[in-house]
Structures are given as structure tokens and as C-alpha cells.
Motif scaffolding. Sequence first.
Motif, short mmCIF file in Angstrom:
data_model
loop_
_atom_site.label_atom_id
_atom_site.label_comp_id
_atom_site.label_asym_id
_atom_site.label_seq_id
_atom_site.Cartn_x
_atom_site.Cartn_y
_atom_site.Cartn_z
N LEU A 1 3.66 -16.44 5.98
CA LEU A 1 3.40 -17.50 5.01
C LEU A 1 2.56 -18.58 5.68
O LEU A 1 2.52 -18.70 6.91
N THR A 2 1.86 -19.37 4.88
CA THR A 2 1.12 -20.53 5.40
C THR A 2 1.39 -21.74 4.53
O THR A 2 1.70 -21.61 3.34
N SER A 3 1.28 -22.90 5.12
CA SER A 3 1.43 -24.15 4.38
C SER A 3 0.48 -25.17 5.00
O SER A 3 0.58 -25.46 6.20
N ALA A 4 -0.45 -25.65 4.20
CA ALA A 4 -1.46 -26.60 4.67
C ALA A 4 -2.18 -26.08 5.91
O ALA A 4 -2.49 -26.83 6.83
N GLY A 5 -2.43 -24.78 5.93
CA GLY A 5 -3.19 -24.18 7.02
C GLY A 5 -2.37 -23.78 8.22
O GLY A 5 -2.89 -23.17 9.15
N LEU A 6 -1.07 -24.10 8.22
CA LEU A 6 -0.20 -23.76 9.34
C LEU A 6 0.57 -22.48 9.02
O LEU A 6 1.16 -22.35 7.94
N ALA A 7 0.59 -21.56 9.97
CA ALA A 7 1.25 -20.28 9.76
C ALA A 7 2.74 -20.38 10.03
O ALA A 7 3.19 -21.14 10.89
N ALA A 8 3.51 -19.61 9.28
CA ALA A 8 4.96 -19.55 9.48
C ALA A 8 5.42 -18.11 9.32
O ALA A 8 4.84 -17.34 8.55
N SER A 9 6.46 -17.76 10.05
CA SER A 9 7.02 -16.42 9.95
C SER A 9 7.80 -16.27 8.65
O SER A 9 8.18 -17.26 8.01
N LEU A 10 8.03 -15.03 8.26
CA LEU A 10 8.86 -14.77 7.10
C LEU A 10 10.31 -15.11 7.43
O LEU A 10 10.72 -15.06 8.60
N PRO A 11 11.12 -15.46 6.43
CA PRO A 11 12.55 -15.69 6.70
C PRO A 11 13.18 -14.47 7.36
O PRO A 11 12.82 -13.33 7.07
N ALA A 12 14.09 -14.71 8.28
CA ALA A 12 14.72 -13.63 9.04
C ALA A 12 15.32 -12.58 8.11
O ALA A 12 16.00 -12.91 7.13
N GLY A 13 15.04 -11.33 8.42
CA GLY A 13 15.60 -10.23 7.65
C GLY A 13 14.79 -9.83 6.44
O GLY A 13 15.19 -8.91 5.71
N THR A 14 13.64 -10.48 6.21
CA THR A 14 12.85 -10.14 5.02
C THR A 14 11.58 -9.37 5.36
O THR A 14 10.76 -9.12 4.48
N GLU A 15 11.41 -9.00 6.62
CA GLU A 15 10.23 -8.24 7.00
C GLU A 15 10.22 -6.92 6.22
O GLU A 15 11.25 -6.30 5.99
N ASP A 16 9.03 -6.51 5.80
CA ASP A 16 8.83 -5.26 5.06
C ASP A 16 9.42 -5.28 3.66
O ASP A 16 9.50 -4.23 3.01
N LYS A 17 9.83 -6.44 3.16
CA LYS A 17 10.44 -6.50 1.83
C LYS A 17 9.44 -6.82 0.73
O LYS A 17 9.61 -6.40 -0.42
N ALA A 18 8.39 -7.59 1.04
CA ALA A 18 7.46 -8.04 -0.01
C ALA A 18 6.11 -7.35 0.13
O ALA A 18 5.59 -7.19 1.24
#
Length: 278
Positions: free
Chosen positions: A172-189
Motif C-alpha cells: 500500500l502507499t499513502s502520500a507517496g510513502l510505501a507500507a507493507s500489507l497488514p500481517a497475515g494478508t499476503e496473497d489475499k488481495a
Amino acid sequence: MREQRMAVSVLALLTLAACGTDPGSGAGSGDSGDGSGTVRNEASVTGVHWTVSSLTVGGRTTPAPAAAHVSIDSAGKATGNLGCNRFTADVSVEGDHVTVGPGTTTEMGCEKDVQQFEKALGAAFSGKLKAAVAGSGDERTLTLTTAQGDSIALTSEPPAPLTGTAWKVTGLTSAGLAASLPAGTEDKAHLTFGKDGSVEGSLGCNSFHAKAAVAGSTITFGPLSSTRKMCPGPRMKLERALMGVLEGRTTYTIAHRSLALTAQSGEGLHASAPAAGS
């Protein structure tokens, strides 16, 4: 796994074992160094995502790991992956020769056979190399041959198309800053755009579909329709974040197999496409 960047030349780091490759069943496409298509200028090899097909050392050919690739830009920089670790290196292209100079690499622990391959590839991808390009358009091969006669066979790979590709949400990104997916949600979306102006997929918990009008570098989403399941907290958090991105007018860019999507609010997502042929 934690990575450390080391400012050393690719050659100095990786000349430890150019042996260690296994005998192959034969050379693949473009693995002869005789050059049926000699490089005429920098445009022949620059600006292309080259997937490493195989490596031939001492007459032995080894298929490359899926991650191995090289890209050379017009500013004299090569970037890519040796099979496990990423690298950058200084490069000059003159006529039918590519000269690879000092660079940097990450230093992750990898599976033994992959480590052997990338050490051999790093040793081969250094110094002055004879370059030969064959084919045209998106179907080209590049062979890089060392002075000792070892060779790297590479194949061009075009960017993944927006439509028809199963894009897996990776961040995910917010105002150009990258963030990881919430823990445990990898490969879900994931999401897939259709040629009929639609999009469908999963928000991490619920499946969805909507209209998605593509024009130039923008995608305008219509109202999303989704199922109404309840899921664990992290998956619902991801779902809410994605719903905030997939609404109204957004901009998108594709870099090879990576998709970046940004809403007018500044919220966005990163997604990746599966490797070609997978």
C-alpha cells in the motif's frame, strides 16, 4: 530476511565460484556466441527487461532461476537480480561490446544451488563482453560472451498488459510513502481488469467487481459491488484500504510486472503480475 548493501564490484564479490554449474541438456535460445544479430548501437540492448535464460561456463549450461534478470539503461547503469540477490553495476555499451564495471549487490542467504548460480553469473557478467542480439520487437535474444568463451543467454520480456493480468496486491502507499500489507494478508488481495471495461477480484476478504474505464494513464472506477463476509481484523483493514483506492479517478503506471495505482486522495497500492510462462 535482513539485507546488507555492499559497495563492491560485482566481479570482486562473485568470482569465488564460476564452477559449480550442472551439465545442461544443451544450449537454449541465443546461447551460441557467434552473434547472428550483432549489436549496432545502445538501443539494441538498453531499455529492455532481459530475463536470463541460461548460463554456459566451461561448456556446461545451467538453466537460470526464475528471478534472474538484467536491465541496462541509457545512463550507463545495469540493474537486476542474479538469481537471489539484487545488483546494480556501471555499464558502457560501445558497438557490439558491453563493459560491466563496479557496482553493488545485496547479500542475502539463498538456497545452495541458487547461490552457486548467482556466483557464476556474477563472475560472467563483468568486464568486456561481446554482445549479440537476434530477433526483433518483443521477441529478441541477447547473448553476452566473455573473453574465455563463457556466455549468458537472455530473452527480452515485454511489460505485463494491464488487462487480462492477474495483479496480486503486494503493498500500500499513502502520500507517496510505501507500507507493507497488514500481517497475515499476503496473497489475499488481487484484481484483474477486463477488456470490456470491468475489474474484479478480491479485496482481501470479499470478492468484488466494478466498472473500470481506462483512458491513457488513468482508470476511473465505478461503484464497487462486493460480497459481505466478515473476516479477521487484518483482512478487513486491508479491504477498507483497498476500497479507498479503487474509487473514482485514479492514475496508474506499469513497470515490467509491477503496477502502481494512486487515487486522488493520495492513497494507493502496488501489485505484481506472475512471471511470464507461470
